[in-house]
Scaffold this active site. Structure first.
Site, PDB file in Angstrom:
ATOM      1  N   LYS A  20      -4.501  -0.619  12.851  1.00  0.00           N
ATOM      2  CA  LYS A  20      -3.954  -1.884  13.330  1.00  0.00           C
ATOM      3  C   LYS A  20      -4.602  -2.313  14.657  1.00  0.00           C
ATOM      4  O   LYS A  20      -5.244  -1.515  15.351  1.00  0.00           O
ATOM      5  CB  LYS A  20      -2.430  -1.755  13.427  1.00  0.00           C
ATOM      6  CG  LYS A  20      -1.777  -1.577  12.041  1.00  0.00           C
ATOM      7  CD  LYS A  20      -0.253  -1.514  12.113  1.00  0.00           C
ATOM      8  CE  LYS A  20       0.354  -1.511  10.722  1.00  0.00           C
ATOM      9  NZ  LYS A  20       1.848  -1.510  10.767  1.00  0.00           N
ATOM     10  N   TYR A  62       1.681  -9.277   3.807  1.00  0.00           N
ATOM     11  CA  TYR A  62       3.028  -8.773   4.122  1.00  0.00           C
ATOM     12  C   TYR A  62       4.115  -9.633   3.463  1.00  0.00           C
ATOM     13  O   TYR A  62       5.242  -9.671   3.956  1.00  0.00           O
ATOM     14  CB  TYR A  62       3.231  -8.719   5.630  1.00  0.00           C
ATOM     15  CG  TYR A  62       2.640  -7.482   6.293  1.00  0.00           C
ATOM     16  CD1 TYR A  62       3.067  -6.199   5.942  1.00  0.00           C
ATOM     17  CD2 TYR A  62       1.676  -7.591   7.290  1.00  0.00           C
ATOM     18  CE1 TYR A  62       2.536  -5.071   6.550  1.00  0.00           C
ATOM     19  CE2 TYR A  62       1.143  -6.464   7.911  1.00  0.00           C
ATOM     20  CZ  TYR A  62       1.581  -5.203   7.533  1.00  0.00           C
ATOM     21  OH  TYR A  62       1.075  -4.074   8.142  1.00  0.00           O
ATOM     22  N   ARG A  98       0.717   8.258   2.814  1.00  0.00           N
ATOM     23  CA  ARG A  98       2.015   7.975   3.432  1.00  0.00           C
ATOM     24  C   ARG A  98       2.524   9.188   4.201  1.00  0.00           C
ATOM     25  O   ARG A  98       3.086   9.058   5.280  1.00  0.00           O
ATOM     26  CB  ARG A  98       3.025   7.547   2.363  1.00  0.00           C
ATOM     27  CG  ARG A  98       2.717   6.212   1.718  1.00  0.00           C
ATOM     28  CD  ARG A  98       2.961   5.025   2.606  1.00  0.00           C
ATOM     29  NE  ARG A  98       4.367   4.779   2.825  1.00  0.00           N
ATOM     30  CZ  ARG A  98       4.861   3.624   3.273  1.00  0.00           C
ATOM     31  NH1 ARG A  98       4.051   2.600   3.556  1.00  0.00           N
ATOM     32  NH2 ARG A  98       6.149   3.471   3.468  1.00  0.00           N
ATOM     33  N   ARG A 115       1.114   8.295  13.056  1.00  0.00           N
ATOM     34  CA  ARG A 115       2.020   7.446  13.849  1.00  0.00           C
ATOM     35  C   ARG A 115       2.663   8.231  14.989  1.00  0.00           C
ATOM     36  O   ARG A 115       2.974   7.663  16.036  1.00  0.00           O
ATOM     37  CB  ARG A 115       3.057   6.802  12.924  1.00  0.00           C
ATOM     38  CG  ARG A 115       2.446   5.638  12.127  1.00  0.00           C
ATOM     39  CD  ARG A 115       3.325   5.201  10.991  1.00  0.00           C
ATOM     40  NE  ARG A 115       2.907   3.903  10.438  1.00  0.00           N
ATOM     41  CZ  ARG A 115       3.417   3.380   9.326  1.00  0.00           C
ATOM     42  NH1 ARG A 115       4.345   4.042   8.635  1.00  0.00           N
ATOM     43  NH2 ARG A 115       2.989   2.209   8.896  1.00  0.00           N
ATOM     44  N   ASN A 125       2.633   0.498  15.298  1.00  0.00           N
ATOM     45  CA  ASN A 125       2.693   1.885  14.811  1.00  0.00           C
ATOM     46  C   ASN A 125       1.339   2.370  14.280  1.00  0.00           C
ATOM     47  O   ASN A 125       1.275   3.223  13.412  1.00  0.00           O
ATOM     48  CB  ASN A 125       3.811   2.034  13.773  1.00  0.00           C
ATOM     49  CG  ASN A 125       3.627   1.126  12.575  1.00  0.00           C
ATOM     50  OD1 ASN A 125       2.634   0.394  12.493  1.00  0.00           O
ATOM     51  ND2 ASN A 125       4.559   1.172  11.639  1.00  0.00           N
ATOM     52  N   HIS A 128      -1.470   1.207   8.841  1.00  0.00           N
ATOM     53  CA  HIS A 128      -0.791   0.829   7.598  1.00  0.00           C
ATOM     54  C   HIS A 128      -1.256   1.759   6.488  1.00  0.00           C
ATOM     55  O   HIS A 128      -2.424   2.151   6.451  1.00  0.00           O
ATOM     56  CB  HIS A 128      -1.166  -0.611   7.233  1.00  0.00           C
ATOM     57  CG  HIS A 128      -0.750  -1.005   5.842  1.00  0.00           C
ATOM     58  ND1 HIS A 128       0.511  -1.468   5.558  1.00  0.00           N
ATOM     59  CD2 HIS A 128      -1.416  -0.944   4.651  1.00  0.00           C
ATOM     60  CE1 HIS A 128       0.602  -1.696   4.242  1.00  0.00           C
ATOM     61  NE2 HIS A 128      -0.554  -1.395   3.671  1.00  0.00           N
ATOM     62  N   GLU A 139      -3.473  -4.814  -2.175  1.00  0.00           N
ATOM     63  CA  GLU A 139      -3.956  -4.878  -0.796  1.00  0.00           C
ATOM     64  C   GLU A 139      -5.474  -4.690  -0.724  1.00  0.00           C
ATOM     65  O   GLU A 139      -6.156  -5.378   0.055  1.00  0.00           O
ATOM     66  CB  GLU A 139      -3.229  -3.829   0.042  1.00  0.00           C
ATOM     67  CG  GLU A 139      -1.741  -4.142   0.198  1.00  0.00           C
ATOM     68  CD  GLU A 139      -0.909  -2.987   0.737  1.00  0.00           C
ATOM     69  OE1 GLU A 139       0.321  -3.169   0.845  1.00  0.00           O
ATOM     70  OE2 GLU A 139      -1.467  -1.910   1.043  1.00  0.00           O
TER      71      GLU A 139
HETATM   72  P1  ADP Z   1       5.513   0.645   6.447  1.00  0.00           P
HETATM   73  O1  ADP Z   1       4.340   0.084   7.240  1.00  0.00           O
HETATM   74  O2  ADP Z   1       5.870   2.045   6.892  1.00  0.00           O
HETATM   75  O3  ADP Z   1       5.333   0.527   4.955  1.00  0.00           O
HETATM   76  P2  ADP Z   1       7.318  -1.611   6.307  1.00  0.00           P
HETATM   77  O4  ADP Z   1       6.599  -2.011   5.064  1.00  0.00           O
HETATM   78  O5  ADP Z   1       8.804  -1.533   6.246  1.00  0.00           O
HETATM   79  O6  ADP Z   1       6.785  -0.214   6.865  1.00  0.00           O
HETATM   80  O7  ADP Z   1       6.963  -2.624   7.467  1.00  0.00           O
HETATM   81  C1  ADP Z   1       5.654  -3.130   7.625  1.00  0.00           C
HETATM   82  C2  ADP Z   1       5.317  -3.131   9.101  1.00  0.00           C
HETATM   83  O8  ADP Z   1       6.179  -4.043   9.775  1.00  0.00           O
HETATM   84  C3  ADP Z   1       5.553  -1.798   9.817  1.00  0.00           C
HETATM   85  O9  ADP Z   1       4.480  -0.901   9.665  1.00  0.00           O
HETATM   86  C4  ADP Z   1       5.744  -2.244  11.254  1.00  0.00           C
HETATM   87  O10 ADP Z   1       4.492  -2.558  11.867  1.00  0.00           O
HETATM   88  C5  ADP Z   1       6.517  -3.548  11.067  1.00  0.00           C
HETATM   89  N1  ADP Z   1       7.969  -3.370  11.084  1.00  0.00           N
HETATM   90  C6  ADP Z   1       8.755  -2.844  10.112  1.00  0.00           C
HETATM   91  N2  ADP Z   1      10.051  -2.874  10.439  1.00  0.00           N
HETATM   92  C7  ADP Z   1      10.111  -3.439  11.666  1.00  0.00           C
HETATM   93  C8  ADP Z   1      11.185  -3.769  12.571  1.00  0.00           C
HETATM   94  N3  ADP Z   1      12.454  -3.503  12.269  1.00  0.00           N
HETATM   95  N4  ADP Z   1      10.876  -4.349  13.747  1.00  0.00           N
HETATM   96  C9  ADP Z   1       9.581  -4.626  14.069  1.00  0.00           C
HETATM   97  N5  ADP Z   1       8.528  -4.356  13.269  1.00  0.00           N
HETATM   98  C10 ADP Z   1       8.784  -3.772  12.079  1.00  0.00           C
HETATM   99 MG    MG Z   2       5.296  -1.158   3.739  1.00  0.00          MG
END
Ligand code: ADP
Ligand code: MG
Length: 145
Positions: A20, A62, A98, A115, A125, A128, A139
Site C-alpha cells: 500500500k 474495493y 492471508r 501487518r 495496514n 492487501h 483483482e
Molecule cells: P482486508 O484488507 O484484511 O481484507 P477488509 O477487506 O475488511 O480487510 O478491508 C479492506 C481495507 O480497508 C483494509 O485492509 C483496511 O485498509 C481498510 N479498513 C477495513 N476496515 C476498516 C475500518 N474499520 N476503518 C478504517 N479502515 C478500514
Molecule cells: Mg478484504
C-alpha cells in the site's frame, strides 16, 4: 492440472498482493523487505509493477465496501500514491498469503506477520491480500489486465 480449481490443499493458485502507498512512500521504504518475506514463504512472483491507481479504479477494486463509513477514506488513501502490485503463485496461495499478512488490524495481527511488522493503523495496514480465489482473479484482472 494447470488452472486453479477450488482452493483445496495442493492446488496451485494465483493471488494478488498489493503493497500500500504509505509503505511505498516512506523514507525507509520496506518494499524489498516485503518481497523477501513473500519469497521466503515459497511464493513465486509472476507479475510485479509500481502503479498509481486512479480513484475510479480503486472504488471498483474495493466495491464490496461501498457505503461503509471508511470507504471514502480508504479510496483516497489507496489512490493517493503509487502501490506495488504483485501477482503471486504457490500452492494454496490465497490462504497462505492471508495467513502471512495477518489480521486486518495490525494491533490484532500475529507476531511476525507483514501487518504486525509494517502496519501502522487499521487503515494503513501495509499490504492487501485477496480474500478468496474469485477476488484474486478479479483483482489481478483489474490491476494486471
Ligand atoms: P482486508 O484488507 O484484511 O481484507 P477488509 O477487506 O475488511 O480487510 O478491508 C479492506 C481495507 O480497508 C483494509 O485492509 C483496511 O485498509 C481498510 N479498513 C477495513 N476496515 C476498516 C475500518 N474499520 N476503518 C478504517 N479502515 C478500514
Ligand atoms: Mg478484504
Amino acid at each position: 492440472m494447470s488452472g486453479p480449481q477450488k482452493g483445496k490443499n495442493g492446488d496451485m493458485e494465483q493471488t494478488y498482493c498489493m503493497i500500500k502507498p504509505e509503505i511505498v512512500a516512506a523514507a525507509d521504504q520496506q518494499v524489498g523487505a516485503v518481497l523477501a518475506i513473500l519469497n521466503r514463504a515459497g511464493f513465486r512472483i509472476t507479475g510485479l509493477k509500481m502503479k498509481q491507481l486512479d480513484r475510479a479504479t480503486v472504488e471498483h477494486f474495493y466495491g464490496e465496501h461501498a457505503g461503509k463509513p471508511f470507504y471514502g477514506d480508504l479510496c483516497d488513501y489507496i489512490a493517493g500514491g503509487p502501490v506495488v502490485a504483485i501477482r503471486l503463485e504457490r500452492e494454496n496461495a490465497v490462504a497462505a498469503l492471508r495467513e502471512l499478512i495477518g489480521a486486518t488490524n495490525p494491533a490484532d495481527a500475529a507476531v511476525g506477520t507483514v501487518r504486525d511488522l509494517f502496519g501502522a493503523s487499521l487503515q494503513n495496514n501495509a499490504v492487501h491480500g485477496s480474500a478468496n480465489l474469485e477476488d484474486a482473479a478479479r483483482e489481478l484482472e483489474i490491476v494486471f489486465g
